[in-house]
Design an enzyme around this catalytic site. Structure first.
Site, PDB file in Angstrom:
ATOM      1  N   GLY A  19       3.311  -9.919  10.060  1.00  0.00           N
ATOM      2  CA  GLY A  19       4.096  -8.686  10.097  1.00  0.00           C
ATOM      3  C   GLY A  19       4.258  -8.156  11.514  1.00  0.00           C
ATOM      4  O   GLY A  19       5.328  -7.667  11.889  1.00  0.00           O
ATOM      5  N   THR A  20       3.205  -8.244  12.297  1.00  0.00           N
ATOM      6  CA  THR A  20       3.260  -7.706  13.664  1.00  0.00           C
ATOM      7  C   THR A  20       4.341  -8.412  14.477  1.00  0.00           C
ATOM      8  O   THR A  20       5.159  -7.766  15.148  1.00  0.00           O
ATOM      9  CB  THR A  20       1.882  -7.890  14.347  1.00  0.00           C
ATOM     10  N   ASN A  59       1.121   2.434   5.139  1.00  0.00           N
ATOM     11  CA  ASN A  59      -0.089   1.676   4.851  1.00  0.00           C
ATOM     12  C   ASN A  59      -1.319   2.548   4.658  1.00  0.00           C
ATOM     13  O   ASN A  59      -2.288   2.114   4.055  1.00  0.00           O
ATOM     14  CB  ASN A  59      -0.351   0.652   5.965  1.00  0.00           C
ATOM     15  N   GLN A 104       3.904  -3.507   3.421  1.00  0.00           N
ATOM     16  CA  GLN A 104       3.090  -2.997   2.307  1.00  0.00           C
ATOM     17  C   GLN A 104       3.809  -3.045   0.957  1.00  0.00           C
ATOM     18  O   GLN A 104       3.174  -2.799  -0.071  1.00  0.00           O
ATOM     19  CB  GLN A 104       2.632  -1.556   2.600  1.00  0.00           C
ATOM     20  N   SER A 114       4.635  -9.777   5.306  1.00  0.00           N
ATOM     21  CA  SER A 114       3.442 -10.507   5.710  1.00  0.00           C
ATOM     22  C   SER A 114       2.759 -11.098   4.486  1.00  0.00           C
ATOM     23  O   SER A 114       2.562 -10.402   3.488  1.00  0.00           O
ATOM     24  CB  SER A 114       2.498  -9.540   6.428  1.00  0.00           C
ATOM     25  N   HIS A 120      -0.349 -12.100   3.894  1.00  0.00           N
ATOM     26  CA  HIS A 120      -1.728 -11.772   3.475  1.00  0.00           C
ATOM     27  C   HIS A 120      -1.846 -10.473   2.705  1.00  0.00           C
ATOM     28  O   HIS A 120      -2.928 -10.116   2.249  1.00  0.00           O
ATOM     29  CB  HIS A 120      -2.691 -11.816   4.672  1.00  0.00           C
ATOM     30  N   THR A 176       5.230 -24.942  16.936  1.00  0.00           N
ATOM     31  CA  THR A 176       5.066 -25.897  15.836  1.00  0.00           C
ATOM     32  C   THR A 176       4.897 -25.152  14.518  1.00  0.00           C
ATOM     33  O   THR A 176       4.091 -24.219  14.415  1.00  0.00           O
ATOM     34  CB  THR A 176       3.855 -26.817  16.112  1.00  0.00           C
ATOM     35  N   CYS A 219     -11.754   4.860  13.385  1.00  0.00           N
ATOM     36  CA  CYS A 219     -13.053   4.990  14.055  1.00  0.00           C
ATOM     37  C   CYS A 219     -13.450   3.661  14.666  1.00  0.00           C
ATOM     38  O   CYS A 219     -14.317   2.967  14.148  1.00  0.00           O
ATOM     39  CB  CYS A 219     -14.120   5.436  13.078  1.00  0.00           C
TER      40      CYS A 219
HETATM   41  N1  PLP Z   1       2.972  -3.204   9.231  1.00  0.00           N
HETATM   42  C1  PLP Z   1       2.246  -2.609   8.272  1.00  0.00           C
HETATM   43  C2  PLP Z   1       2.803  -1.442   7.550  1.00  0.00           C
HETATM   44  C3  PLP Z   1       0.974  -3.087   7.963  1.00  0.00           C
HETATM   45  O1  PLP Z   1       0.240  -2.483   7.024  1.00  0.00           O
HETATM   46  C4  PLP Z   1       0.477  -4.200   8.683  1.00  0.00           C
HETATM   47  C5  PLP Z   1      -0.882  -4.720   8.430  1.00  0.00           C
HETATM   48  O2  PLP Z   1      -1.819  -3.988   8.200  1.00  0.00           O
HETATM   49  C6  PLP Z   1       1.290  -4.797   9.656  1.00  0.00           C
HETATM   50  C7  PLP Z   1       2.530  -4.263   9.906  1.00  0.00           C
HETATM   51  C8  PLP Z   1       0.825  -5.984  10.441  1.00  0.00           C
HETATM   52  O3  PLP Z   1       0.957  -7.159   9.688  1.00  0.00           O
HETATM   53  P1  PLP Z   1       0.135  -8.472  10.104  1.00  0.00           P
HETATM   54  O4  PLP Z   1      -1.300  -8.184   9.772  1.00  0.00           O
HETATM   55  O5  PLP Z   1       0.703  -9.558   9.242  1.00  0.00           O
HETATM   56  O6  PLP Z   1       0.376  -8.711  11.533  1.00  0.00           O
END
Ligand code: PLP
Length: 385
Positions: free
Chosen positions: A71-72, A151, A179, A199, A201, A237, A325
């Site tokens: 996702g990032t 999230n 999410q 994402s 996971h 890759t 935290c």
């Molecule tokens: N965006 C949101 C709203 C998320 O909750 C998260 C992960 O916690 C991400 C992006 C990042 O995704 P990834 O962990 O696949 O990089």
């Protein structure tokens, strides 16, 4: 003691069927998906099947899916690659105060390169109000990025309405749907979005793989440069086992979504009601009904979130706190503060996010132990109650 995992918004376990689908691509069909030999062709076919599975889950065409490392990276590509390649369309971006740092920090970086960012406030329930977006749009707004569900507090945003407003002003619309994909119905055409991040996971797939949906209108450019993988849109890759796992997870999510979402909505509402009833000085964070199924965020006055987590963990219950935290820093979360939650309450926040394997008995257990934990912590608290 049975452990109870209620941190599914952080990550989910890999589904056994997903794991089994991935294994052959580590040990037997390990060829590079770009190789011309039979192993390479088999790997490439598996990636294309996964592309179809992921596209089907979000109502997209397979050629609109770019696999990323998660996702990032999808957020980075949507925001940074789009803005850098489209300077002529404008240098103004609109986002919201409750976005994930994967979005906010991209905007901060672009601001340092001379782009202009407007960060929209949210209402006390965590909703980006469409009128607020309308007012912020400018002729030079090139991109609007608003998340589908938050999230931390679980609030769902009115994406279809927001995307329509952005389009009327000529801006491209991105949503971080990390999410929501796999948890509630997500259809890129119904939402009317141009770019969407997901994402694996978060939907019982593996970590380190995700995707960016990009429609033809946007013509997103590459962000990671190197080989010509992913049609020149994402070099490196190909992560064949990960992508196969993402595809399988997407297929299973599509099949199970209605039943799982209904069950999680019920569990979530029961947990919320129970916590508000059993524990005085407790508030629900986020929207009471327009929220992610099974996602509960509450704040307890006169306690520290970190202490609640440690006590819950001693009972085998895994959750997370609303405050970041990390390494001694006790700054409350930017999301809770943006909702107008007082700093003291934000410190006493708890996020319980349920998943497909949580049961009524898990909710009962939390409702049994949490009131005692909070009572004990309040009795010890220097915050004075
Ligand atoms: N965006 C949101 C709203 C998320 O909750 C998260 C992960 O916690 C991400 C992006 C990042 O995704 P990834 O962990 O696949 O990089």
């Amino acid at each position: 003691m049975k452990s109870i995992y209620m941190d599914h918004s952080a990550t989910t376990p890999v589904d056994k069927q997903v794991f089994e689908a991935m294994v052959p691509y580590f040990t037997e069909i390990y060829g590079n998906a770009a190789s011309v030999h039979s192993q390479g062709r088999q790997a490439s076919r598996a990636v294309e099947l996964a592309r179809e599975q992921v596209a089907a889950l979000i109502g997209a065409s397979p050629e609109e899916i770019i696999f990323t490392s998660g996702g990032t990276e999808a957020d980075n590509q949507a925001i940074i690659a789009y803005m850098l390649a489209n300077r002529s369309k404008g240098r103004h971006i609109i986002t919201s105060a409750i976005e994930h740092h994967a979005v906010l920090h991209c905007c901060d970086w672009l601001a340092r390169q001379g782009f202009e960012i407007t960060v929209l406030p949210v209402n006390p329930l965590g909703v980006v109000e469409p009128a607020t977006l309308s007012k912020a749009l400018r002729p030079d707004t090139a991109l609007v990025s608003i998340m589908h569900a938050n999230n931390e507090v679980g609030t769902l945003e009115p994406i279809a309405e927001l995307a329509a407003i952005a389009h009327e002003a000529g801006a491209v619309f991105h949503t971080d749907a990390v999410q929501t994909v796999g948890k509630i119905p997500v259809d890129v055409r119904e939402l009317g979005v141009d770019l969407l991040s997901a994402s694996a996971h978060k939907l019982y797939g593996p970590k380190g793989v995700g995707c960016l949906y990009s429609n033809k209108k946007v013509g997103i450019t590459g962000f990671v440069h190197g080989g010509g993988q992913e049609n020149g849109k994402r070099a490196g890759t190909t992560n064949v086992p990960g992508i196969v796992g993402f595809g399988k997870a997407a297929e299973l999510a599509g099949q199970n979504l209605p039943v799982r979402a209904a069950k999680l909505t019920e569990l979530g509402q029961r947990l919320i009601k129970g916590l508000l009833k059993e524990i005085p000085h407790t508030r629900l964070n986020g929207h009471p009904t327009e929220r992610l199924p099974g996602s509960v965020s509450v704040s307890f006055d006169y306690v520290e979130g970190e202490s609640i987590l440690l006590m819950l963990d001693s009972y085998g219950i895994m959750a997370s706190s609303g405050s970041a935290c990390t390494s001694g820093s006790t700054d409350p979360s930017h999301v809770l503060l943006a909702l107008g939650i007082p700093v003291e309450s934000a410190h006493g926040s708890l996020r319980l996010t349920m998943g497909k394997d949580n049961t009524d008995a898990d909710v009962d257990r939390v409702l049994e132990v949490l009131p005692t934990i909070i009572k004990k912590l309040r009795a010890m608290s220097p915050l004075g109650h």
